[in-house]
Design a protein around this motif. Structure first.
Motif, PDB file in Angstrom:
ATOM      1  N   LEU A 210      12.392   1.957  -1.614  1.00 10.81           N
ATOM      2  CA  LEU A 210      13.305   1.873  -0.471  1.00 10.81           C
ATOM      3  C   LEU A 210      13.087   3.046   0.469  1.00 10.81           C
ATOM      4  CD1 LEU A 210      15.788   0.676   1.016  1.00 10.81           C
ATOM      5  CD2 LEU A 210      17.226   2.061  -0.501  1.00 10.81           C
ATOM      6  N   ALA A 211      12.980   4.247  -0.075  1.00  2.31           N
ATOM      7  CA  ALA A 211      12.778   5.431   0.757  1.00  2.31           C
ATOM      8  C   ALA A 211      11.462   5.345   1.524  1.00  2.31           C
ATOM      9  CB  ALA A 211      12.800   6.685  -0.110  1.00  2.31           C
ATOM     10  N   ALA A 212      10.403   4.917   0.849  1.00  3.74           N
ATOM     11  CA  ALA A 212       9.097   4.836   1.490  1.00  3.74           C
ATOM     12  C   ALA A 212       9.098   3.804   2.615  1.00  3.74           C
ATOM     13  CB  ALA A 212       8.025   4.492   0.453  1.00  3.74           C
ATOM     14  N   VAL A 213       9.734   2.660   2.386  1.00  2.00           N
ATOM     15  CA  VAL A 213       9.770   1.622   3.423  1.00  2.00           C
ATOM     16  C   VAL A 213      10.605   2.095   4.610  1.00  2.00           C
ATOM     17  CG1 VAL A 213      10.376  -0.760   3.961  1.00  2.00           C
ATOM     18  CG2 VAL A 213       9.453  -0.210   1.726  1.00  2.00           C
ATOM     19  N   LEU A 214      11.729   2.762   4.330  1.00  3.39           N
ATOM     20  CA  LEU A 214      12.558   3.306   5.404  1.00  3.39           C
ATOM     21  C   LEU A 214      11.749   4.295   6.252  1.00  3.39           C
ATOM     22  CD1 LEU A 214      16.247   4.481   5.007  1.00  3.39           C
ATOM     23  CD2 LEU A 214      14.620   5.793   6.348  1.00  3.39           C
ATOM     24  N   LEU A 215      10.947   5.122   5.597  1.00  4.02           N
ATOM     25  CA  LEU A 215      10.160   6.127   6.314  1.00  4.02           C
ATOM     26  C   LEU A 215       8.979   5.516   7.060  1.00  4.02           C
ATOM     27  CD1 LEU A 215      10.042   8.941   3.600  1.00  4.02           C
ATOM     28  CD2 LEU A 215      11.399   8.938   5.698  1.00  4.02           C
ATOM     29  N   SER A 216       8.574   4.302   6.678  1.00  5.07           N
ATOM     30  CA  SER A 216       7.352   3.716   7.237  1.00  5.07           C
ATOM     31  C   SER A 216       7.540   3.062   8.601  1.00  5.07           C
ATOM     32  CB  SER A 216       6.774   2.682   6.267  1.00  5.07           C
ATOM     33  OG  SER A 216       7.583   1.511   6.221  1.00  5.07           O
TER      34      SER A 216
ATOM     35  N   GLU B   7       0.818  -1.215   0.000  1.00  4.32           N
ATOM     36  CA  GLU B   7       0.000   0.000   0.000  1.00  4.32           C
ATOM     37  C   GLU B   7       0.853   1.267   0.000  1.00  4.32           C
ATOM     38  OE1 GLU B   7      -4.230  -1.380   1.784  1.00  4.32           O
ATOM     39  OE2 GLU B   7      -2.763  -0.777   3.288  1.00  4.32           O
ATOM     40  N   LEU B   8       2.160   1.119   0.055  1.00  2.00           N
ATOM     41  CA  LEU B   8       3.046   2.267  -0.106  1.00  2.00           C
ATOM     42  C   LEU B   8       3.082   2.676  -1.581  1.00  2.00           C
ATOM     43  CD1 LEU B   8       6.035   1.185   2.166  1.00  2.00           C
ATOM     44  CD2 LEU B   8       4.427   3.051   2.616  1.00  2.00           C
ATOM     45  N   GLU B   9       3.093   3.974  -1.815  1.00  2.00           N
ATOM     46  CA  GLU B   9       3.119   4.494  -3.190  1.00  2.00           C
ATOM     47  C   GLU B   9       4.558   4.815  -3.587  1.00  2.00           C
ATOM     48  OE1 GLU B   9       0.489   7.850  -3.125  1.00  2.00           O
ATOM     49  OE2 GLU B   9      -1.258   6.643  -2.549  1.00  2.00           O
ATOM     50  N   TYR B  10       4.938   4.376  -4.781  1.00  2.00           N
ATOM     51  CA  TYR B  10       6.310   4.610  -5.245  1.00  2.00           C
ATOM     52  C   TYR B  10       6.349   4.492  -6.757  1.00  2.00           C
ATOM     53  CZ  TYR B  10       6.558  -0.447  -5.902  1.00  2.00           C
ATOM     54  OH  TYR B  10       6.323  -1.727  -6.330  1.00  2.00           O
ATOM     55  N   GLY B  11       7.394   5.069  -7.356  1.00  2.00           N
ATOM     56  CA  GLY B  11       7.525   5.027  -8.805  1.00  2.00           C
ATOM     57  C   GLY B  11       8.823   4.412  -9.284  1.00  2.00           C
TER      58      GLY B  11
ATOM     59  N   ALA C 110      11.893  15.242  -5.482  1.00  2.00           N
ATOM     60  CA  ALA C 110      13.138  14.492  -5.274  1.00  2.00           C
ATOM     61  C   ALA C 110      12.909  13.018  -5.616  1.00  2.00           C
ATOM     62  CB  ALA C 110      13.621  14.645  -3.835  1.00  2.00           C
ATOM     63  N   PRO C 111      12.806  12.699  -6.905  1.00  2.32           N
ATOM     64  CA  PRO C 111      12.503  11.320  -7.296  1.00  2.32           C
ATOM     65  C   PRO C 111      13.717  10.396  -7.317  1.00  2.32           C
ATOM     66  CG  PRO C 111      12.628  12.712  -9.238  1.00  2.32           C
ATOM     67  CD  PRO C 111      12.802  13.624  -8.056  1.00  2.32           C
ATOM     68  N   THR C 112      14.918  10.943  -7.195  1.00  2.00           N
ATOM     69  CA  THR C 112      16.150  10.167  -7.287  1.00  2.00           C
ATOM     70  C   THR C 112      17.036  10.422  -6.078  1.00  2.00           C
ATOM     71  OG1 THR C 112      17.373  11.921  -8.425  1.00  2.00           O
ATOM     72  CG2 THR C 112      16.085  10.382  -9.806  1.00  2.00           C
TER      73      THR C 112
ATOM     74  N   ASN D 223       2.525   7.856   2.638  1.00  2.00           N
ATOM     75  CA  ASN D 223       2.097   8.226   1.287  1.00  2.00           C
ATOM     76  C   ASN D 223       1.743   9.708   1.191  1.00  2.00           C
ATOM     77  OD1 ASN D 223       2.377   5.598   0.340  1.00  2.00           O
ATOM     78  ND2 ASN D 223       0.245   5.072   0.698  1.00  2.00           N
ATOM     79  N   LYS D 224       1.101  10.220   2.219  1.00  2.00           N
ATOM     80  CA  LYS D 224       0.715  11.634   2.218  1.00  2.00           C
ATOM     81  C   LYS D 224       1.942  12.533   2.100  1.00  2.00           C
ATOM     82  CE  LYS D 224      -2.117  14.952   4.800  1.00  2.00           C
ATOM     83  NZ  LYS D 224      -2.958  15.152   6.024  1.00  2.00           N
ATOM     84  N   ALA D 225       3.029  12.146   2.766  1.00  2.00           N
ATOM     85  CA  ALA D 225       4.252  12.945   2.720  1.00  2.00           C
ATOM     86  C   ALA D 225       5.039  12.721   1.433  1.00  2.00           C
ATOM     87  CB  ALA D 225       5.126  12.618   3.930  1.00  2.00           C
ATOM     88  N   THR D 226       5.116  11.465   0.980  1.00  5.37           N
ATOM     89  CA  THR D 226       5.990  11.170  -0.163  1.00  5.37           C
ATOM     90  C   THR D 226       5.391  11.572  -1.508  1.00  5.37           C
ATOM     91  OG1 THR D 226       5.151   8.886  -0.258  1.00  5.37           O
ATOM     92  CG2 THR D 226       7.178   9.282   1.005  1.00  5.37           C
TER      93      THR D 226
END
Length: 216
Positions: free
Chosen positions: A33-39, A23-27, A58-60, A48-51
């Motif tokens: 990796l960034a989303a999971v680290l933040l979760s 359910e994490l949003e990523y492209g 900052a996509p890279t 998701n609201k923040a990312t």
């Protein structure tokens, strides 16, 4: 849970949701990796609201590093432990650029060497990004594995290792997503919604929660 019941347990989960997704949003793999680290110790919805905004600017790893610490903190300050996570994420970006050309490494050892990346985070990345049948044991999976009798254990690692042995190979790729979703929406901590559960037939949890009675 009897070993003979486990295939039925996962077949029911598969029938209800053949292709479960995080359910994490990523492209990209980096954004995953960034989303999971933040979760860590945060909800997927909150991350998701923040990312959504963060990944636009900052996509890279290079772009995120260019934000600097203060800039990154401003984007993720609604997430718990955001200051520590921001520092770890920026150092991780630096390592990814210097050692891996901005790409995400594909081994557990390399992933776990990144700041802020533990075994659970590495397992999620290995599974979602690279299709490895790993078990990322979070609080939901830990609860479900113990409550149902699927893979009881006293620590997340013990539960993970038992799951790797007990889950049939044909269900291994998606098993951790099915178990997370089951724990998040049905087998909840305080009051499991047993009356809605598709796998209650094979669950060892005895004090099944009855369906609520309609208000008169």
């Amino acid at each position: 849970m009897k070993k003979s019941d486990i295939p039925h347990f996962f077949a029911a989960l598969q029938a209800a949701n053949p292709h479960p997704q995080t359910e994490l949003e990523y492209g990209s793999h980096f954004q995953l990796l960034a989303a999971v680290l933040l979760s860590a110790q945060a909800t997927d919805a909150g991350v998701n609201k923040a990312t959504r905004r963060l990944f636009q600017v900052a996509p890279t790893p290079q772009a995120m590093l260019a934000l600097g610490l203060e800039g990154l903190e401003q984007h993720i300050k609604t997430i718990g432990l955001y200051r520590t996570k921001a520092k770890n994420l920026l150092v991780t970006c630096q390592v990814l650029i210097e050692r891996y050309g901005g790409e995400i490494p594909r081994t557990r050892q390399e992933l776990e060497a990144l700041p802020g990346v533990g075994r659970k985070t590495a397992n999620v990345v290995l599974n979602v990004a690279f299709g490895e049948p790993t078990m990322a044991v979070d609080t939901h999976i830990f609860r479900v594995a113990n409550r149902t009798g699927l893979a009881p254990g006293k620590t997340p690692l013990e539960v993970e290792l038992k799951l790797l042995k007990r889950v049939p190979p044909e269900y291994a790729l998606h098993a951790h997503h099915w178990l997370i979703l089951l724990g998040r929406y049905v087998c909840q901590a305080r009051k499991p919604r047993c009356w809605e559960c598709r796998v209650s037939t094979w669950c060892d949890y005895k004090p099944k929660t009855p369906a609520p009675t309609a208000a008169r």
